[in-house]
Motif scaffolding. Structure first.
Motif, mmCIF file in Angstrom:
data_model
loop_
_atom_site.group_PDB
_atom_site.id
_atom_site.type_symbol
_atom_site.label_atom_id
_atom_site.label_comp_id
_atom_site.label_asym_id
_atom_site.label_seq_id
_atom_site.Cartn_x
_atom_site.Cartn_y
_atom_site.Cartn_z
ATOM 1 N N HIS A 53 -22.838 -21.404 -17.899
ATOM 2 C CA HIS A 53 -22.736 -22.855 -17.740
ATOM 3 C C HIS A 53 -23.407 -23.579 -18.913
ATOM 4 O O HIS A 53 -22.839 -24.488 -19.512
ATOM 5 C CB HIS A 53 -23.396 -23.249 -16.407
ATOM 6 N N HIS A 107 -24.561 -32.770 -18.361
ATOM 7 C CA HIS A 107 -25.232 -31.468 -18.280
ATOM 8 C C HIS A 107 -26.654 -31.531 -18.810
ATOM 9 O O HIS A 107 -27.543 -30.862 -18.279
ATOM 10 C CB HIS A 107 -24.400 -30.392 -18.982
ATOM 11 N N ASP A 199 -23.351 -31.277 -10.130
ATOM 12 C CA ASP A 199 -22.113 -30.768 -10.715
ATOM 13 C C ASP A 199 -21.356 -29.991 -9.640
ATOM 14 O O ASP A 199 -21.870 -28.986 -9.131
ATOM 15 C CB ASP A 199 -22.495 -29.851 -11.888
ATOM 16 N N HIS A 203 -17.013 -24.112 -12.058
ATOM 17 C CA HIS A 203 -17.793 -23.276 -12.983
ATOM 18 C C HIS A 203 -19.292 -23.299 -12.636
ATOM 19 O O HIS A 203 -20.039 -22.452 -13.084
ATOM 20 C CB HIS A 203 -17.539 -23.661 -14.453
#
Ligand code: MN3
Length: 238
Positions: A53, A107, A199, A203
């Motif tokens: 990630h 992120h 998130d 993924h």
């Protein structure tokens, strides 16, 4: 910059990110190291997922953002400012900058919204705790609303806890890599300063949780960095 200077800068950036609330500072176009080891969030978030990630997905957003900015001859290096107002980006690169700039910013925040289980407060305390209780009824009610925002987001996206411009807490959700700072993209009433984000792209959880997104969300609460959320709340609610 030589390699040693680069490594020193990268290390000091990573250290600084632990001290400075993530959503209230400018973010440049480089990737900070994870603020903990990839295995530090186990068993809730596994090391392989964290490694891919951060090392592949987040890194790719930065690479693609850099390429798009180069193509657009844009010299802005503050990623937060860039995604907050995309109107200055030429149409040909706007979607690329929206997706990859959003990916980089979201992120960069997300890594700091997590911390090893047991390393900080177990839940929202002080003014943040009071604000959550008065807005949502209780901490558990807040977790339910926030968790549902993540679980019900169709496809890929994020769940958010924001401070709106009138200083109120609100749970929202965005698709893809959009975020609550994006003027002209996100509905006016859902704009605000993110103080917590989750998130829910596959993924982020698929290796361990497969199709069970609600199980990922339930486990994720164990690694929320409540100190970071409280610091951001304090900075945003002024
Ligand atoms: Mn992701």
């Amino acid at each position: 910059m030589n390699r040693r200077a680069f490594l020193t800068t990268t290390a000091s950036t990573a250290a600084a990110s632990l001290l400075v609330p993530a959503t209230s500072r400018a973010l440049d176009l480089t990737q900070a190291a994870l603020p903990y080891a990839p295995e530090a969030l186990e068993p809730h978030i596994d090391a392989v997922t964290m490694g891919i990630h951060h090392g592949k997905h987040h890194a790719a957003y930065i690479k693609n953002l850099g390429d798009a900015l180069k193509a657009a001859s844009i010299t802005q290096t503050d990623a937060v400012a860039l995604v907050s107002d995309l109107s200055a980006v030429p149409e040909a690169q706007r979607l690329l900058v929206r997706n990859n700039g959003g990916g980089h910013v979201n992120h960069s925040w997300f890594w700091n919204w997590m911390a090893p289980a047991g390393s900080g407060p177990k839940g929202p305390e002080g003014k943040l705790g009071e604000a959550i209780q008065s807005t949502f009824g209780s901490i558990d009610d807040f977790k339910k609303v926030f968790g549902e925002a993540g679980a019900k987001r169709f496809g890929s996206g994020w769940a958010w806890l924001i401070v709106t411009k009138d200083g109120k807490l609100k749970v929202t959700s965005t698709p893809n890599q959009d975020n609550p700072l994006m003027k002209g993209i996100v509905e006016e009433e859902n704009l605000g300063t993110p103080i917590l984000g989750l998130d829910v792209w596959e993924h982020a959880y698929y290796l361990k949780y497969q199709n069970k997104r609600p199980d990922y969300i339930a486990a994720w609460w164990n690694v929320v960095n409540w100190k970071q959320v409280a610091d951001l709340h304090q900075a945003a609610a002024k």
